[in-house]
Scaffold this active site. Structure first.
Site, PDB file in Angstrom:
ATOM      1  N   LYS A 133      -2.484  -1.495  -3.995  1.00  0.00           N
ATOM      2  CA  LYS A 133      -3.644  -0.518  -3.719  1.00  0.00           C
ATOM      3  C   LYS A 133      -2.230   0.632  -3.716  1.00  0.00           C
ATOM      4  O   LYS A 133      -1.205   1.041  -3.347  1.00  0.00           O
ATOM      5  CB  LYS A 133      -3.463  -0.036  -2.155  1.00  0.00           C
ATOM      6  CG  LYS A 133      -4.641   0.478  -2.129  1.00  0.00           C
ATOM      7  CD  LYS A 133      -5.244   0.554  -0.899  1.00  0.00           C
ATOM      8  CE  LYS A 133      -6.007   2.107  -0.467  1.00  0.00           C
ATOM      9  NZ  LYS A 133      -6.808   1.336   1.088  1.00  0.00           N
ATOM     10  N   LYS A 186       1.175  -1.097  -0.116  1.00  0.00           N
ATOM     11  CA  LYS A 186      -0.328  -0.562   0.199  1.00  0.00           C
ATOM     12  C   LYS A 186       0.724   1.076  -0.222  1.00  0.00           C
ATOM     13  O   LYS A 186       1.723   0.913   0.909  1.00  0.00           O
ATOM     14  CB  LYS A 186      -0.575   0.007   0.943  1.00  0.00           C
ATOM     15  CG  LYS A 186      -1.991   1.331   1.408  1.00  0.00           C
ATOM     16  CD  LYS A 186      -2.775   1.338   2.361  1.00  0.00           C
ATOM     17  CE  LYS A 186      -3.413   2.390   2.760  1.00  0.00           C
ATOM     18  NZ  LYS A 186      -4.676   1.713   3.514  1.00  0.00           N
TER      19      LYS A 186
HETATM   20  C1  PBG Z   1      -6.919   4.010   5.588  1.00  0.00           C
HETATM   21  C2  PBG Z   1      -7.958   3.090   4.074  1.00  0.00           C
HETATM   22  C3  PBG Z   1      -6.979   4.482   3.056  1.00  0.00           C
HETATM   23  C4  PBG Z   1      -7.918   3.536   2.003  1.00  0.00           C
HETATM   24  C5  PBG Z   1      -8.293   2.315   2.395  1.00  0.00           C
HETATM   25  N1  PBG Z   1      -8.379   2.025   3.683  1.00  0.00           N
HETATM   26  C6  PBG Z   1      -7.237   5.891   3.276  1.00  0.00           C
HETATM   27  C7  PBG Z   1      -5.884   6.187   3.566  1.00  0.00           C
HETATM   28  O1  PBG Z   1      -4.790   5.293   3.891  1.00  0.00           O
HETATM   29  O2  PBG Z   1      -5.453   6.999   3.936  1.00  0.00           O
HETATM   30  C8  PBG Z   1      -8.241   3.863   0.327  1.00  0.00           C
HETATM   31  C9  PBG Z   1      -8.802   3.879  -0.356  1.00  0.00           C
HETATM   32  C10 PBG Z   1      -9.309   5.034  -1.433  1.00  0.00           C
HETATM   33  O3  PBG Z   1      -8.893   5.651  -1.252  1.00  0.00           O
HETATM   34  O4  PBG Z   1     -10.265   4.161  -2.144  1.00  0.00           O
HETATM   35  N2  PBG Z   1      -6.590   2.820   6.778  1.00  0.00           N
END
Ligand code: PBG
Length: 329
Positions: A253, A199
């Site tokens: 992601k 991520k």
């Molecule tokens: C946070 C989380 C995020 C997303 C999913 N879980 C945002 C972040 O890390 O700040 C992002 C998903 C999206 O942008 O659709 N635990």
């Protein structure tokens, strides 16, 4: 391969039936995971930066999940928008077995049982007053080991509520192993871990943070735990570690900008790999379509196809229901 003109690669592209016959990858509704935002109010709450996506009360989430079943979508992922007064520095609301996430999970499972999979996010950002995914020290640094302890407890709370898959999105080191151990010790042997293994600290998450109410709260950024977008070898180490700790599947992601990572993970490890086409990607497609810069349906299907071509087992997308309708004709 013989040379032109014996080989004319356009031959097989000349007609629709032949293109269908030679198609290497297809997307079906069964490839899709539909993220849904749960609101605490009793009415729909549209999200300005995610046109077409709303937060819904628990009862409506159940109806959305029923719709997913009818469309052939195998799983929904639930994200709560915790009321501000329940957010705190330590994110304690995450451990409340009657919190919004747990109520939504239980409601969907009660209504639909095993006709749909329910995925729950493991991370503290919907619950913290500072918007970070974990516990912070006096300097704002997100503490690893103390956070992992809380995440393991959060995971049990979500599993007890009925979640089928837990998706840790926090990027702490060692959390997959800690969560797996906790699940095994409480008899949740078939609760899956779909790890957000690779991520990235991305500029594509903005609309999501609006949806879960953390954008205005977030101080600083998440670069001390989420990955540097410049790194690929490191993603393979992250995946390797999560697999060694017991992840059943992994997530890359964001999606479109990271398809090379998907392919390398698939080719290196041969494990189920999912991409998350995140909120900013969804918003870009919607904005382009609204501005007349592209055909929405075609953009949706082309991007989803690209995930399958890259090697994805499935895709998280806010377009899931719309795409499934298109695919079902
Ligand atoms: C946070 C989380 C995020 C997303 C999913 N879980 C945002 C972040 O890390 O700040 C992002 C998903 C999206 O942008 O659709 N635990």
């Amino acid at each position: 391969m013989s040379a032109y003109p014996d080989t004319r690669l356009r031959r097989t592209r000349a007609t629709g039936w032949s293109r269908a016959l030679h198609r290497e990858r297809t997307v079906t509704p069964a490839d899709l995971i539909w993220p849904l935002f749960v609101g605490s109010g009793d009415a729909e709450e549209p999200i300005a930066t995610l046109p077409g996506v709303s937060r819904w009360p628990v009862a409506v989430i159940v109806e959305r999940a029923r719709e997913a079943v009818a469309l052939g979508i195998p799983a929904v992922a639930l994200f709560p928008n915790t009321p501000p007064e329940l957010r705190s520095a330590d994110g304690a609301e995450a451990l409340n077995s009657a919190n919004l996430a747990c109520r939504a999970i239980a409601a969907v499972k009660d209504a639909l049982g095993d006709s749909i999979g329910v995925i729950a996010d493991v991370a503290l950002d919907p619950y913290t007053s500072h918007g970070q995914d974990g516990l912070v020290d006096a300097t704002g640094y997100v503490l690893n080991d103390a956070t992992v302890d809380v995440l393991a407890r959060q995971a049990l709370v979500l599993a007890n509520a009925g979640a089928d898959i837990l998706a840790p999105s926090d990027m702490m080191d060692g959390r997959i192993g800690a969560i797996r151990t906790a699940l095994e010790s409480e008899g949740h042997v078939n609760v899956q871990l779909m790890s957000y293994a690779a991520k990235y600290a991305s500029a594509f998450y903005g609309p999501f943070r609006d949806a879960v109410g953390s954008r205005g709260l977030l101080k600083g950024d998440k670069r001390s735990y989420q990955m540097d977008p410049a790194n690929a070898e490191e993603a393979l180490r992250e995946v390797e570690q999560d697999l060694a700790e017991g992840a059943d599947s992994v997530i890359v992601k964001p999606g479109l900008a990271y398809l090379d990572i998907v392919t390398r993970v698939r080719e290196t490890f041969g494990v189920p790999v999912f991409a998350y086409q995140v909120s900013g990607e969804y918003a870009m497609i919607e904005a382009a379509a609204a501005a007349g810069m592209g055909d929405r349906d075609a953009l949706v299907l082309e991007t989803l196809t690209s995930f399958k071509r890259a090697g994805c087992t499935g895709v998280w997308t806010y377009h899931a229901a719309h795409a499934a309708r298109l695919l079902n004709g």
